[in-house]
Design a protein around this motif. Sequence first.
Motif, short mmCIF file in Angstrom:
data_model
loop_
_atom_site.label_atom_id
_atom_site.label_comp_id
_atom_site.label_asym_id
_atom_site.label_seq_id
_atom_site.Cartn_x
_atom_site.Cartn_y
_atom_site.Cartn_z
N HIS A 52 5.42 5.73 -9.70
CA HIS A 52 4.52 5.95 -8.56
C HIS A 52 3.64 4.75 -8.30
CE1 HIS A 52 4.90 10.57 -9.11
NE2 HIS A 52 5.84 10.09 -8.34
N SER A 55 5.37 1.96 -6.58
CA SER A 55 5.69 2.20 -5.17
C SER A 55 4.44 2.25 -4.30
CB SER A 55 6.50 3.48 -5.02
OG SER A 55 5.72 4.58 -5.41
N GLY A 56 3.26 2.23 -4.93
CA GLY A 56 2.03 2.12 -4.14
C GLY A 56 1.33 3.42 -3.84
N ARG A 57 1.66 4.48 -4.57
CA ARG A 57 1.03 5.76 -4.31
C ARG A 57 -0.46 5.71 -4.65
NH1 ARG A 57 4.14 10.88 -4.85
NH2 ARG A 57 2.71 12.49 -4.20
N ALA A 78 0.82 -3.01 0.66
CA ALA A 78 0.76 -1.58 0.97
C ALA A 78 2.14 -0.97 0.69
CB ALA A 78 0.39 -1.41 2.44
N PRO A 79 2.19 0.34 0.53
CA PRO A 79 3.48 0.97 0.20
C PRO A 79 4.61 0.57 1.16
CG PRO A 79 1.71 2.59 0.08
CD PRO A 79 1.10 1.31 0.59
N GLU A 80 4.30 0.54 2.48
CA GLU A 80 5.36 0.22 3.44
C GLU A 80 5.78 -1.25 3.33
OE1 GLU A 80 2.40 1.31 4.09
OE2 GLU A 80 1.37 0.14 5.64
N ALA A 83 8.20 -1.45 0.53
CA ALA A 83 9.52 -0.98 0.97
C ALA A 83 10.22 -2.07 1.76
CB ALA A 83 9.37 0.29 1.80
N ARG A 84 9.46 -2.73 2.65
CA ARG A 84 10.06 -3.77 3.49
C ARG A 84 10.47 -4.98 2.66
NH1 ARG A 84 5.51 -3.13 8.24
NH2 ARG A 84 5.96 -0.93 8.64
N PHE A 88 12.43 0.34 -3.61
CA PHE A 88 12.74 1.71 -3.21
C PHE A 88 12.48 2.64 -4.38
CE2 PHE A 88 15.46 5.40 -2.98
CZ PHE A 88 15.42 5.77 -1.65
N LEU A 89 11.79 3.74 -4.10
CA LEU A 89 11.58 4.77 -5.12
C LEU A 89 12.38 6.01 -4.75
CD1 LEU A 89 10.09 6.14 -7.55
CD2 LEU A 89 8.28 6.76 -5.92
N LEU A 113 13.00 -1.08 8.63
CA LEU A 113 13.25 -2.17 7.68
C LEU A 113 13.97 -3.33 8.34
CD1 LEU A 113 14.18 -0.46 4.29
CD2 LEU A 113 11.96 -1.05 5.24
#
Lengths: 255, 397
Positions: A52, A55-57, A78-80, A83-84, A88-89, A113
């Motif tokens: 977690h 992934s930036g929670r 930041a979480p997004e 991802a970019r 990936f979690l 993405l």
Amino acid sequence: MAGETPPLLEIEDLHVNVDEKPILRGLSLTVRAGEMHAIMGPNGAGKSTLAHFLSGREGYTHVSGTVRFEGQDLLALAPEERARAGVFLAFQYPVEIPGISNHYFLRTALNTLRRARGEEELDAADFMKLVREKAKLVDLPDAMLKRAVNDGFSGGEKKRNEVLQMAILEPRLALLDETDSGLDIDALAMVSRGVNALRDAGRGFVVITHYDRLLSYLEPDFVHVLAAGRIVRSGGRELAQALEARGYGWLEGSP
Amino acid sequence: MSASSPQAHRAAAQARFDALGVPDRALEAWKYTSTRAISGTSWTPAVSDAASAGLSAGGVDGLDYDMAFANTALQGSAGRGRASLNADSVGGLVDLSLEHAGLWALNAARHEAVAQFDVEAGAVLPGALAVRWHIDASGEPTSAHPRTVLRVGANARVVLVEHLTSDGHAWQNAMTELELGPGASVHYVRLQSQSAASVSTSALFARIGRDASLVTHDLVCGASLSRAEVHVQLAEPGASCALNGLYVLDGTRHADLYTRVHHWAPHTSSEELYKGALRDASRGAFTGSIVMTPGVRGASTRQENPNLLLGDEAHVDTRPQLEIFHNDVKAYHGATIGRLDPAAVFYLRSRGLSPDAARRLLTAAFCNTVIDTLPLDALRTHTQAWLEATLSERAAS
């Protein structure tokens, strides 16, 4: 040979608190492209916290230590943005979203993405082709693409859907948080097939699990034992087999 | 005074309105909604003026309107219906003796035109019967009182769409009557797309016969103040209704959705799903009033009113009112007022969506469960496009 490829993920002496309670206490781990690392450990060792947190929670306090992803400070993103960047979690408990079809959600995520990477968005027809091909990997029928995201999915269907997302988003680093929990043998085989299909020289995996069973399908390059917030032992598959046979007790107090 | 002529009906209704006035918050049925925007405005009655027809824009693509009224004048033909001056009312549905009947009385006194449909027993109408009521009030504040009547014979199946639109500062006070014969099946959609300065008040009255079923959708897509009422009489055994509503509000808009379902007979069932998404300092209100009279064994009712508060100053009032005078019934109601689930927002962000995009998608998802059950592709597409545009305006601002 491990030193030849550049590190994808470098965690150094990481300390993380939850509600002021230390959970990760000096964790270090390096994952290179092409490698799969399994992390095992007793309940409460900090396995899910690690996934977690990476992934930036929200809800985790970074106390000290560094996490670099392809050389950049992952914790500054930041979480997004993570991802970019290609993280990936696969969630242990994927969220249900009634009212949005799985298909629409997957396409929105992929095109987000692609935009971030400066690529053209996929149109409906091209996306349909892609998603059908990827869905075959995990045996997810068309009907489940039309249904709302995870809404009313069984435990196994949710996990297969996570792997489908991973297959479509093609991350550089995949974190699998107890992707095997709640799966029967058939579902476990399907999920493993999906994961294995994604393995290549450019991609790294961190697989968090309680059981050796998943690892017998995935055959990770490294197995680590996480206990009391640190990695206390590292080895190969044989370590997982030893844990399966003997439990974690014999490791206690080990360096 | 004889009550038999249309003129006498209108005069009696006018007298009733004069006695009641515009309803206000002193009335229990109006406790959440101020009507100052109505009573404090000097309204010019809309007059038939085909030249001012503003119907070229704002329709639902792919929907064939049987009738379209611009400032009370019918444009073109009446399609499968007929337009008349006076309402051939469904008897006994609208009770002007009630203290909150002021606006109903006003419509009964002043309705400028009536759109009427009679559907024969056994008929299955393709597509939808559709009426558009438009007011061009780009000059002075203008009011109109649209009236629609639909009678459906035994076992007939029909969709009726009423689309309310306006330009400028308008007030539409619409009234609709439905009568469903035995075994009939009706899906009624009231699409409120008035301009941002307009006021919308509307009331649907329906009587459902034996084994007949009514589905309704109330979509509040416009107007600064909107009051949408649905009154259903489940008159005979086996009658059922499923009432749906969606209000997506921003700024200081106010929507008040008021429903009252009367179970008169055994084995009648009612369901309600009204959903609200409220941003900024908007206000919403929902009333779900259910009456089950003695002897309605096997009756059931289920009511849900989930609300999503997206703005810090947004507010919603929700009240179920169950008056049940029989033991052997099933009744459920649930109202929630909440915010977006942080776990869901995070899930979407972990897939690359920005926080704004994640919130938009989740808000759309919340609304879609009402939109998905609309009867026509054209309506679903129109409403989804409207929702998407409304939610992205926010992102741009």
